[in-house]
Design a protein around this motif. Structure first.
Motif, short mmCIF file in Angstrom:
data_model
loop_
_atom_site.label_atom_id
_atom_site.label_comp_id
_atom_site.label_asym_id
_atom_site.label_seq_id
_atom_site.Cartn_x
_atom_site.Cartn_y
_atom_site.Cartn_z
N TYR A 104 38.28 53.76 45.58
CA TYR A 104 38.96 52.60 46.17
C TYR A 104 39.90 52.00 45.12
CZ TYR A 104 35.01 53.20 49.29
OH TYR A 104 34.06 53.72 50.14
N PRO A 105 41.14 52.47 45.04
CA PRO A 105 42.06 52.01 43.99
C PRO A 105 42.31 50.50 43.98
CG PRO A 105 42.96 53.93 45.09
CD PRO A 105 41.73 53.52 45.85
N TRP A 106 42.19 49.85 45.11
CA TRP A 106 42.42 48.41 45.15
C TRP A 106 41.39 47.66 44.30
CZ3 TRP A 106 38.38 45.55 46.92
CH2 TRP A 106 37.45 46.18 47.72
N MET A 107 40.24 48.29 44.06
CA MET A 107 39.21 47.63 43.23
C MET A 107 39.66 47.46 41.79
SD MET A 107 35.51 48.92 44.51
CE MET A 107 34.67 47.65 43.60
N LYS A 108 40.52 48.37 41.31
CA LYS A 108 41.05 48.23 39.94
C LYS A 108 41.84 46.93 39.82
CE LYS A 108 41.59 53.17 39.33
NZ LYS A 108 42.51 54.28 39.17
N PHE A 109 42.71 46.70 40.80
CA PHE A 109 43.54 45.50 40.76
C PHE A 109 42.70 44.24 40.95
CE2 PHE A 109 46.34 48.94 42.28
CZ PHE A 109 47.16 49.00 41.16
N ALA A 110 41.70 44.33 41.81
CA ALA A 110 40.81 43.17 42.01
C ALA A 110 40.06 42.85 40.72
CB ALA A 110 39.84 43.45 43.16
N LEU A 111 39.56 43.87 40.04
CA LEU A 111 38.83 43.66 38.79
C LEU A 111 39.76 43.09 37.72
CD1 LEU A 111 36.14 43.98 37.30
CD2 LEU A 111 36.89 46.27 36.64
N LEU A 112 40.97 43.63 37.61
CA LEU A 112 41.93 43.08 36.66
C LEU A 112 42.28 41.63 36.99
CD1 LEU A 112 44.36 46.08 36.12
CD2 LEU A 112 42.83 45.06 34.45
N GLY A 113 42.42 41.31 38.28
CA GLY A 113 42.68 39.94 38.69
C GLY A 113 41.55 38.99 38.33
N VAL A 114 40.33 39.43 38.53
CA VAL A 114 39.16 38.59 38.19
C VAL A 114 39.10 38.38 36.69
CG1 VAL A 114 36.64 38.57 38.14
CG2 VAL A 114 37.84 39.18 40.24
N ILE A 115 39.35 39.43 35.91
CA ILE A 115 39.33 39.29 34.45
C ILE A 115 40.44 38.36 33.99
CG2 ILE A 115 39.71 40.54 32.29
CD1 ILE A 115 38.24 42.92 33.58
N GLY A 116 41.66 38.52 34.58
CA GLY A 116 42.77 37.62 34.23
C GLY A 116 42.47 36.18 34.58
N LEU A 117 41.90 35.95 35.74
CA LEU A 117 41.53 34.59 36.15
C LEU A 117 40.47 34.01 35.21
CD1 LEU A 117 41.94 32.44 38.32
CD2 LEU A 117 40.07 33.48 39.59
N PHE A 118 39.51 34.83 34.83
CA PHE A 118 38.46 34.39 33.91
C PHE A 118 39.06 33.97 32.57
CE2 PHE A 118 35.17 35.34 30.71
CZ PHE A 118 34.15 34.54 31.18
N VAL A 119 40.02 34.77 32.08
CA VAL A 119 40.67 34.44 30.79
C VAL A 119 41.45 33.13 30.90
CG1 VAL A 119 42.49 35.20 29.20
CG2 VAL A 119 40.76 36.81 29.96
#
Length: 124
Positions: A104-119
């Motif tokens: 599910y390639p969209w999960m990569k972008f979701a994970l990067l978004g969550v990490i960016g939001l966390f930062v």
């Protein structure tokens, strides 16, 4: 290789140069022309005295027959050179995150978004 290992388990491999492969060892081997390595148990050995080479016959625990159907046409054994390593242990489900991100390639972008939001949220 079910029932021993499930998809997503991280296998710990070892293959010292002088360590022989024995019957009932679970090995990971890579056949020429195949993209994915195979994890199966060794069921028979053949040692060629003239060349000093070791040949293996493998079978998956859930398979009714040996792996000769997986090998190249008219190949009855695999060479020891095809063996990547012998399984010494495993860590369950560690690889599932990678598998999910590939399926599910969209999960990569979701994970990067969550990490960016966390930062951004936890900046001092």
């Amino acid at each position: 290789m079910r029932p021993g290992f499930d998809r997503g388990d991280l296998l710990v491999l070892s293959l010292p140069p002088n360590d022989p492969v024995d019957v009932n060892d679970i090995c990971v081997f890579k056949l020429p022309g195949r993209d994915v390595p195979i994890v199966h148990r060794v069921i028979k050995l053949h040692d060629d005295v003239a060349t000093g080479k070791q040949y293996l016959l493998t079978k998956g625990d859930n398979n009714p027959r040996d792996d000769r159907g997986l090998y190249d046409y008219k190949q009855m054994w695999i060479n020891r050179e095809h063996v990547v390593g012998k399984v010494k242990g495993f860590v369950p489900y560690v690889g599932m995150l990678t598998i999910l991100m590939n399926d599910y390639p969209w999960m990569k972008f979701a994970l990067l978004g969550v990490i960016g939001l966390f930062v951004l949220v936890h900046r001092e």
